[in-house]
Structures are given as structure tokens and as C-alpha cells.
Motif scaffolding. Structure first.
Motif, short mmCIF file in Angstrom:
data_model
loop_
_atom_site.label_atom_id
_atom_site.label_comp_id
_atom_site.label_asym_id
_atom_site.label_seq_id
_atom_site.Cartn_x
_atom_site.Cartn_y
_atom_site.Cartn_z
N ASP A 74 22.95 40.54 -72.87
CA ASP A 74 23.17 39.96 -73.98
C ASP A 74 21.70 40.07 -74.97
N ALA A 75 20.68 39.88 -74.04
CA ALA A 75 19.46 39.99 -74.57
C ALA A 75 19.04 41.30 -75.30
N ARG A 95 13.84 43.05 -68.78
CA ARG A 95 15.08 43.06 -69.09
C ARG A 95 15.56 44.49 -68.69
N SER A 96 16.62 44.58 -67.99
CA SER A 96 17.33 45.72 -67.64
C SER A 96 18.89 45.71 -67.52
N VAL A 97 19.56 46.87 -67.86
CA VAL A 97 21.05 46.81 -67.51
C VAL A 97 21.47 47.94 -67.06
N SER A 98 22.11 48.05 -65.98
CA SER A 98 22.65 49.28 -65.26
C SER A 98 24.23 49.17 -65.02
N PRO A 132 27.41 51.39 -63.60
CA PRO A 132 27.56 50.32 -62.67
C PRO A 132 26.33 49.68 -62.18
N ALA A 133 26.41 48.48 -61.59
CA ALA A 133 24.87 47.95 -60.92
C ALA A 133 24.34 48.78 -59.95
N ARG A 134 23.19 48.98 -60.28
CA ARG A 134 22.28 49.68 -59.34
C ARG A 134 20.84 48.75 -58.90
N ASP A 135 20.54 49.03 -57.89
CA ASP A 135 19.11 48.27 -57.63
C ASP A 135 18.24 49.10 -57.01
#
Length: 244
Positions: free
Chosen positions: A5-6, A87-90, A92-95
Motif C-alpha cells: 500500500d505504501a 519497503r519491498s514487495v515480492s 509471490p513472496a520471497r525471502d
């Protein structure tokens, strides 16, 4: 606010211009200055700057911009700086951060600093490819900007944020170095910051070796270590044997 959202807040072009301007200054920025830089009215700039603060992308405070104090100095103005958090977005989710920290911990415990630096130097050379060593500070700043280091030129009267003392990046990404006495490029951002916080000697040494490989050993610029709080631990300067 969630990271996705940010980050979505920056989809608005005016809001993004304001954020990028404040982030690029490395200092507190007032509403009038930000509005002028973005080419919008002060009231609109104030609205978007406050929204960016609410989203956690900027931090705000207040101070007198006149530099004076006491009676007649005027009221404190609201000022903004880039927020310290990431802030980060992946999808699908990754770590990847956890993996990087585990690998750094293993390398540090095994004493693999030299091997890591050698690998980083080779990677820097591979990124440069068949190109000749970096031709000068302007070219170095373009390369650094393209890799997210956020370079700026310091020297003479070039205290951080002073006009005429920084490399100016145009809309196409080209950086022009303007008149300064000393030729030292510092970087406001370290792309490896999260891992470097936990393993500074290991990761900072890797970063230095990477940039040495990227710029080449025989060119007119060199990378060296010079840590400064809140900035990348490496600086770039004109080589003593190739001063131009």
C-alpha cells in the motif's frame, strides 16, 4: 500501512516526483522548495508530502528555515526527509534477505572474507564486460546511479545539499558533474544495507571489491573505504595517478 500500500502511493506522478526529490537531497526539505522542484502549488505539495509521511515513506519535523532564532525569526516550517525504513514487495513472496544473512554468517564464521571479495571483484568485472575502465567521475556516477547507490559529488563548498556541488541527474539518467574543488563521490544509499548492518566488515569489503572490479584497476577513478553514518561505506575519487 502494508508495504504494498505504501509503494502504491508512488503511482501518482506528482507524489512520486516529490518523494524522489526529497530522497535525493539527503537533508531536510521544506514545502516551498519541494513544490518548486516538482512544479506544483505549495498547497498541493503539502498535501502529498503529508500523505507520504502518513505512509511511512517520508519523515517530517519542523525548524526555522531562515537560520535565525528569537523574535522576528518567523514560525518553524514543516520539513521532510526520506524515512529510514525499507519497503519491498515480492509476488509471490520471497525471502532473499534471510538467505543472504545466513550465507554472510556462514562466510564470516568460516573466514571466507578473501574468497568473497575475490568473487565480488570478478562480478564487478563481469558487470563491466568488455568495456574499458571507467573514464571519469561523471561516468562513475552514472554507473552508481544505475545500481541504486544514489551518488553525489562532495568537495570545496560542496557540503551535502549545496547547489553546484553535486552531480545533477537529468530525466534520462545522465549525470553532470559541476564545479567543485575536491573530487570525491559519496553515496547516500547502500544496496546491501540490511545485510551490511549485521556483517559490516564482510559486506563492506565485498562492496568495495565489487566496485573496484566495476570501475577497473587502471582507470582514472578508484574506490576506497570511508564509512560515514547513514551512507555507503565506500567513496569514489579521482586516482592520484590519473588526476583530471
Amino acid at each position: 500501512m502494508k508495504d504494498i500500500d505504501a509503494i502504491a502511493m508512488l503511482q501518482d506522478p506528482v507524489r512520486r516526483r516529490l518523494y524522489e526529490y526529497v530522497a535525493a537531497q539527503g537533508r531536510e526539505v521544506g514545502r516551498n522548495e519541494a513544490a518548486e522542484a516538482a512544479g506544483v502549488a505549495r498547497t498541493l505539495a503539502a498535501h502529498h508530502l503529508d500523505r507520504l509521511t502518513e505512509a511511512g515513506l517520508l519523515e517530517s519535523g519542523s525548524r526555522r528555515l531562515t537560520g535565525r532564532s528569537g523574535p522576528g525569526a518567523g514560525r518553524p516550517a514543516k520539513v521532510y526527509t526520506r524515512a529510514r525504513g525499507e519497503r519491498s514487495v515480492s509476488l509471490p513472496a520471497r525471502d532473499y534477505l534471510t538467505a543472504a544473512e545466513l550465507l554472510a554468517e556462514a562466510a564470516e564464521q568460516a573466514g571466507l572474507d578473501a574468497a568473497l571479495c575475490a568473487a565480488a571483484g570478478r562480478r564487478g568485472e563481469a558487470l563491466r564486460g568488455s568495456a574499458a575502465p571507467c573514464g571519469g567521475l561523471e561516468e562513475a556516477m552514472e554507473m552508481l546511479a544505475g545500481r541504486g547507490y544514489e551518488p553525489y559529488l562532495e568537495g570545496g563548498e560542496g557540503a551535502e545539499g549545496a547547489e553546484g556541488a553535486e552531480g545533477v541527474q537529468d530525466a534520462g539518467g545522465a549525470v553532470t558533474v559541476t564545479g567543485v574543488a575536491e573530487r570525491v563521490v559519496r553515496m547516500r544509499n547502500c544496496p546491501f544495507h540490511a545485510v551490511a548492518e549485521h556483517f559490516p566488515p564482510l559486506v563492506c569489503g565485498m562492496n568495495l571489491a565489487l566496485l573496484e572490479g566495476l570501475f577497473g584497476a587502471d582507470g582514472p577513478v578508484r574506490a576506497r573505504m570511508e564509512a560515514r553514518p547513514g551512507e555507503c561505506c565506500v567513496v569514489i575519487e579521482t586516482s592520484k595517478n590519473n588526476d583530471r
